[in-house]
Design a protein around this motif. Structure first.
Motif, PDB file in Angstrom:
ATOM      1  N   ARG A  64       0.886  -1.163   0.000  1.00  0.00           N
ATOM      2  CA  ARG A  64       0.000   0.000   0.000  1.00  0.00           C
ATOM      3  C   ARG A  64       0.926   1.216   0.000  1.00  0.00           C
ATOM      4  O   ARG A  64       1.746   1.380   0.893  1.00  0.00           O
ATOM      5  N   LEU A  65       0.806   2.069  -1.022  1.00  0.00           N
ATOM      6  CA  LEU A  65       1.659   3.243  -1.163  1.00  0.00           C
ATOM      7  C   LEU A  65       0.830   4.510  -1.066  1.00  0.00           C
ATOM      8  O   LEU A  65      -0.263   4.585  -1.632  1.00  0.00           O
ATOM      9  N   VAL A  66       1.357   5.510  -0.379  1.00  0.00           N
ATOM     10  CA  VAL A  66       0.758   6.846  -0.376  1.00  0.00           C
ATOM     11  C   VAL A  66       1.873   7.855  -0.083  1.00  0.00           C
ATOM     12  O   VAL A  66       2.759   7.584   0.728  1.00  0.00           O
ATOM     13  N   ALA A  67       1.840   8.979  -0.789  1.00  0.00           N
ATOM     14  CA  ALA A  67       2.865  10.015  -0.622  1.00  0.00           C
ATOM     15  C   ALA A  67       2.188  11.370  -0.430  1.00  0.00           C
ATOM     16  O   ALA A  67       1.086  11.596  -0.928  1.00  0.00           O
ATOM     17  N   ASN A  68       2.870  12.270   0.265  1.00  0.00           N
ATOM     18  CA  ASN A  68       2.289  13.592   0.504  1.00  0.00           C
ATOM     19  C   ASN A  68       2.655  14.613  -0.563  1.00  0.00           C
ATOM     20  O   ASN A  68       2.253  15.771  -0.489  1.00  0.00           O
ATOM     21  N   SER A  69       3.427  14.205  -1.565  1.00  0.00           N
ATOM     22  CA  SER A  69       3.669  15.018  -2.759  1.00  0.00           C
ATOM     23  C   SER A  69       3.816  14.055  -3.933  1.00  0.00           C
ATOM     24  O   SER A  69       4.075  12.864  -3.741  1.00  0.00           O
ATOM     25  N   ALA A  70       3.627  14.559  -5.136  1.00  0.00           N
ATOM     26  CA  ALA A  70       3.745  13.704  -6.319  1.00  0.00           C
ATOM     27  C   ALA A  70       5.157  13.135  -6.410  1.00  0.00           C
ATOM     28  O   ALA A  70       6.142  13.840  -6.177  1.00  0.00           O
ATOM     29  N   CYS A  71       5.243  11.840  -6.728  1.00  0.00           N
ATOM     30  CA  CYS A  71       6.554  11.204  -6.837  1.00  0.00           C
ATOM     31  C   CYS A  71       6.523  10.121  -7.917  1.00  0.00           C
ATOM     32  O   CYS A  71       5.468   9.786  -8.450  1.00  0.00           O
ATOM     33  N   CYS A  72       7.678   9.603  -8.219  1.00  0.00           N
ATOM     34  CA  CYS A  72       7.830   8.442  -9.093  1.00  0.00           C
ATOM     35  C   CYS A  72       8.523   7.373  -8.266  1.00  0.00           C
ATOM     36  O   CYS A  72       9.358   7.683  -7.412  1.00  0.00           O
ATOM     37  N   PHE A  73       8.167   6.105  -8.517  1.00  0.00           N
ATOM     38  CA  PHE A  73       8.786   5.033  -7.744  1.00  0.00           C
ATOM     39  C   PHE A  73       9.182   3.871  -8.635  1.00  0.00           C
ATOM     40  O   PHE A  73       8.645   3.701  -9.733  1.00  0.00           O
ATOM     41  N   ARG A  74      10.150   3.097  -8.145  1.00  0.00           N
ATOM     42  CA  ARG A  74      10.618   1.899  -8.844  1.00  0.00           C
ATOM     43  C   ARG A  74      10.723   0.773  -7.829  1.00  0.00           C
ATOM     44  O   ARG A  74      11.256   0.959  -6.732  1.00  0.00           O
ATOM     45  N   ILE A  75      10.230  -0.403  -8.212  1.00  0.00           N
ATOM     46  CA  ILE A  75      10.305  -1.609  -7.385  1.00  0.00           C
ATOM     47  C   ILE A  75      11.048  -2.663  -8.170  1.00  0.00           C
ATOM     48  O   ILE A  75      10.816  -2.841  -9.366  1.00  0.00           O
ATOM     49  N   GLY A  76      11.954  -3.383  -7.508  1.00  0.00           N
ATOM     50  CA  GLY A  76      12.688  -4.445  -8.179  1.00  0.00           C
ATOM     51  C   GLY A  76      13.596  -5.189  -7.234  1.00  0.00           C
ATOM     52  O   GLY A  76      13.596  -4.957  -6.024  1.00  0.00           O
ATOM     53  N   ASP A  77      14.368  -6.083  -7.794  1.00  0.00           N
ATOM     54  CA  ASP A  77      15.320  -6.871  -7.018  1.00  0.00           C
ATOM     55  C   ASP A  77      16.590  -6.067  -6.788  1.00  0.00           C
ATOM     56  O   ASP A  77      17.038  -5.332  -7.666  1.00  0.00           O
ATOM     57  N   GLY A  78      17.190  -6.194  -5.616  1.00  0.00           N
ATOM     58  CA  GLY A  78      18.420  -5.484  -5.296  1.00  0.00           C
ATOM     59  C   GLY A  78      18.168  -4.011  -5.023  1.00  0.00           C
ATOM     60  O   GLY A  78      17.037  -3.555  -4.906  1.00  0.00           O
ATOM     61  N   VAL A  79      19.222  -3.250  -4.925  1.00  0.00           N
ATOM     62  CA  VAL A  79      19.135  -1.816  -4.650  1.00  0.00           C
ATOM     63  C   VAL A  79      18.494  -1.124  -5.850  1.00  0.00           C
ATOM     64  O   VAL A  79      18.853  -1.395  -6.996  1.00  0.00           O
ATOM     65  N   GLN A  80      17.542  -0.237  -5.591  1.00  0.00           N
ATOM     66  CA  GLN A  80      16.811   0.447  -6.658  1.00  0.00           C
ATOM     67  C   GLN A  80      17.142   1.937  -6.678  1.00  0.00           C
ATOM     68  O   GLN A  80      17.397   2.546  -5.644  1.00  0.00           O
ATOM     69  N   THR A  81      17.109   2.516  -7.883  1.00  0.00           N
ATOM     70  CA  THR A  81      17.263   3.947  -8.071  1.00  0.00           C
ATOM     71  C   THR A  81      16.088   4.417  -8.914  1.00  0.00           C
ATOM     72  O   THR A  81      15.908   3.953 -10.039  1.00  0.00           O
ATOM     73  N   ALA A  82      15.272   5.305  -8.383  1.00  0.00           N
ATOM     74  CA  ALA A  82      14.105   5.808  -9.095  1.00  0.00           C
ATOM     75  C   ALA A  82      14.494   6.981  -9.994  1.00  0.00           C
ATOM     76  O   ALA A  82      15.407   7.740  -9.674  1.00  0.00           O
ATOM     77  N   THR A  83      13.789   7.114 -11.114  1.00  0.00           N
ATOM     78  CA  THR A  83      13.962   8.246 -12.023  1.00  0.00           C
ATOM     79  C   THR A  83      12.588   8.850 -12.312  1.00  0.00           C
ATOM     80  O   THR A  83      11.557   8.247 -12.024  1.00  0.00           O
ATOM     81  N   ASN A  84      12.579  10.009 -12.928  1.00  0.00           N
ATOM     82  CA  ASN A  84      11.315  10.679 -13.247  1.00  0.00           C
ATOM     83  C   ASN A  84      10.549  10.009 -14.379  1.00  0.00           C
ATOM     84  O   ASN A  84       9.453  10.437 -14.713  1.00  0.00           O
ATOM     85  N   THR A  85      11.106   8.966 -14.964  1.00  0.00           N
ATOM     86  CA  THR A  85      10.389   8.221 -16.004  1.00  0.00           C
ATOM     87  C   THR A  85       9.757   6.951 -15.439  1.00  0.00           C
ATOM     88  O   THR A  85       9.107   6.210 -16.173  1.00  0.00           O
ATOM     89  N   ASP A  86       9.925   6.696 -14.135  1.00  0.00           N
ATOM     90  CA  ASP A  86       9.315   5.522 -13.496  1.00  0.00           C
ATOM     91  C   ASP A  86       7.845   5.786 -13.197  1.00  0.00           C
ATOM     92  O   ASP A  86       7.317   6.848 -13.498  1.00  0.00           O
ATOM     93  N   THR A  87       7.190   4.824 -12.574  1.00  0.00           N
ATOM     94  CA  THR A  87       5.758   4.902 -12.298  1.00  0.00           C
ATOM     95  C   THR A  87       5.427   6.124 -11.443  1.00  0.00           C
ATOM     96  O   THR A  87       6.021   6.339 -10.389  1.00  0.00           O
ATOM     97  N   TYR A  88       4.462   6.888 -11.909  1.00  0.00           N
ATOM     98  CA  TYR A  88       4.043   8.133 -11.260  1.00  0.00           C
ATOM     99  C   TYR A  88       2.983   7.840 -10.201  1.00  0.00           C
ATOM    100  O   TYR A  88       2.050   7.074 -10.433  1.00  0.00           O
ATOM    101  N   LEU A  89       3.120   8.468  -9.039  1.00  0.00           N
ATOM    102  CA  LEU A  89       2.138   8.376  -7.966  1.00  0.00           C
ATOM    103  C   LEU A  89       1.731   9.802  -7.577  1.00  0.00           C
ATOM    104  O   LEU A  89       2.564  10.564  -7.066  1.00  0.00           O
TER     105      LEU A  89
END
Length: 103
Positions: free
Chosen positions: A38-63
């Motif tokens: 369950r995800l919720v953020a207090n400002s618009a963000c992008c997130f990435r989920i995967g195996d190992g250490v993750q680095t999110a970018t502005n082209t990832d899934t928008y929330l």
């Protein structure tokens, strides 16, 4: 990664918070019985989920800000978040993402 409505039998589990501006990953991997978040953020963000250490970018899934989203994951995966990019529709603002494991 798939999106679907919360299942009535889901239980709230461990919650991690990610304070993001630039890309920030969660401290811990998801638990061995975690298949939904369950995800919720207090400002618009992008997130990435995967195996190992993750680095999110502005082209990832928008929330969008203050929207609750449920996503399917696998045990042991990790999540990272970054503030949404500034463009004509979204103002980039640092914030916090709440990540709650569901079982």
């Amino acid at each position: 990664m798939s999106f679907f409505p919360k299942q009535p039998a889901s239980r709230l589990g461990v919650t991690q918070t990610i304070a993001y501006d630039s890309s920030v990953g969660a401290t811990n991997a998801f638990g061995v019985e975690t298949y939904q978040l369950r995800l919720v953020a207090n400002s618009a963000c992008c997130f990435r989920i995967g195996d190992g250490v993750q680095t999110a970018t502005n082209t990832d899934t928008y929330l969008p800000a203050n929207v609750i989203e449920y996503v399917i994951v696998s045990p042991g995966q990790r999540i990272a978040a970054i503030k949404a990019a500034t463009n004509g529709l979204v103002t980039a603002t640092a914030g916090t993402l709440w990540v709650t494991e569901m079982s």
